[in-house]
Design an enzyme around this catalytic site. Structure first.
Site, PDB file in Angstrom:
ATOM      1  N   ASN A  30       5.725  -0.663 -19.187  1.00  0.00           N
ATOM      2  CA  ASN A  30       4.423  -0.146 -18.720  1.00  0.00           C
ATOM      3  C   ASN A  30       3.410  -0.145 -19.857  1.00  0.00           C
ATOM      4  OD1 ASN A  30       4.429   0.913 -15.789  1.00  0.00           O
ATOM      5  ND2 ASN A  30       6.419   1.547 -16.592  1.00  0.00           N
ATOM      6  N   HIS A  60       6.351   7.470 -12.098  1.00  0.00           N
ATOM      7  CA  HIS A  60       7.735   7.739 -11.688  1.00  0.00           C
ATOM      8  C   HIS A  60       8.160   6.690 -10.652  1.00  0.00           C
ATOM      9  CE1 HIS A  60      11.337   9.979 -10.815  1.00  0.00           C
ATOM     10  NE2 HIS A  60      11.073   9.875  -9.523  1.00  0.00           N
TER      11      HIS A  60
END
Ligand code: GRF
Length: 198
Positions: free
Chosen positions: A16, A113
């Site tokens: 990410n 998440h």
């Protein structure tokens, strides 16, 4: 152009973080990565920071397993403040934050998440979705509070669970969605920052 100063925290592989730094470098994200900090000395996310010439630091977490020692968390907040960070981006950071960080950055810490929260908080959320026989899962960006994967939801992206999916294949598909969703959410913070400041 006014760029949103961000700090990225992570404990692991940093896919990410890479996606965010690539978007910044490509001019698609009006942010500026001021620092990348990890609680794991040899975490690949620190190598990624170096690859992109972003300031980076290892912060020894202390004696606890799932949180930082309070003095360490105070030090973390200080490091981020000194770097001028306005938005703290958790990217695979495996420790729960508490008062020192939450008070220093109220509604300025976000997390991603790998599930459609509020379903399946916690570890290996993609496995939890498979075991529960879900047909659909995804990823969620939310504000961080002092509970695991819990704060107010900002955005979610759905990912289908396909027949024959293994934990690995499903996790990989979710991570592709994550790498689109997280920069898109940060871009919205950048727009707000440009329009009204913080
Ligand atoms: C991601 O799947 C994210 O949802 C979770 O931790 C993982 C980090 O992956 N919080 P990476 O280090 O960004 O590759």
């Amino acid at each position: 152009m006014k760029r949103l100063p961000i700090g990225i925290l992570g404990s692991g592989k940093g896919s990410n973080c890479r996606a965010i730094l690539e978007r910044i470098r490509g001019g698609d994200l009006a942010a500026e990565a001021r620092v990348v900090i990890s609680d794991v000395l040899d975490a690949p996310i620190l190598d990624i920071a170096r690859e992109f010439s972003v300031a980076n630091a290892y912060l020894p977490p202390g004696q606890f397993r799932t949180r930082l020692e309070p003095e360490v968390e105070i030090e973390l907040a200080k490091m981020l403040r000194q770097a001028g960070v306005e938005l703290v981006v958790l990217a695979g950071f495996m420790r729960v934050l508490h008062a020192p960080m939450l008070k220093a950055f109220p509604r300025r810490i976000i997390n991603i998440h790998p599930a459609l929260l509020p379903k399946f908080p916690g570890l290996e959320a993609w496995k939890q979705a498979l075991v529960a026989n879900e047909k659909l899962t995804g990823c969620t960006v939310h504000y961080v509070d002092d509970k695991i994967d819990h704060g107010e939801i900002i955005a979610r992206r759905e990912v289908p669970i396909l027949a024959g999916d293994t934990p690995e294949s499903l996790h990989a598909r979710i991570q592709i969605a994550e790498r689109e969703l997280y920069p898109a959410v940060i871009a919205e913070f950048c727009e707000k920052y440009q329009a009204v400041g913080y």
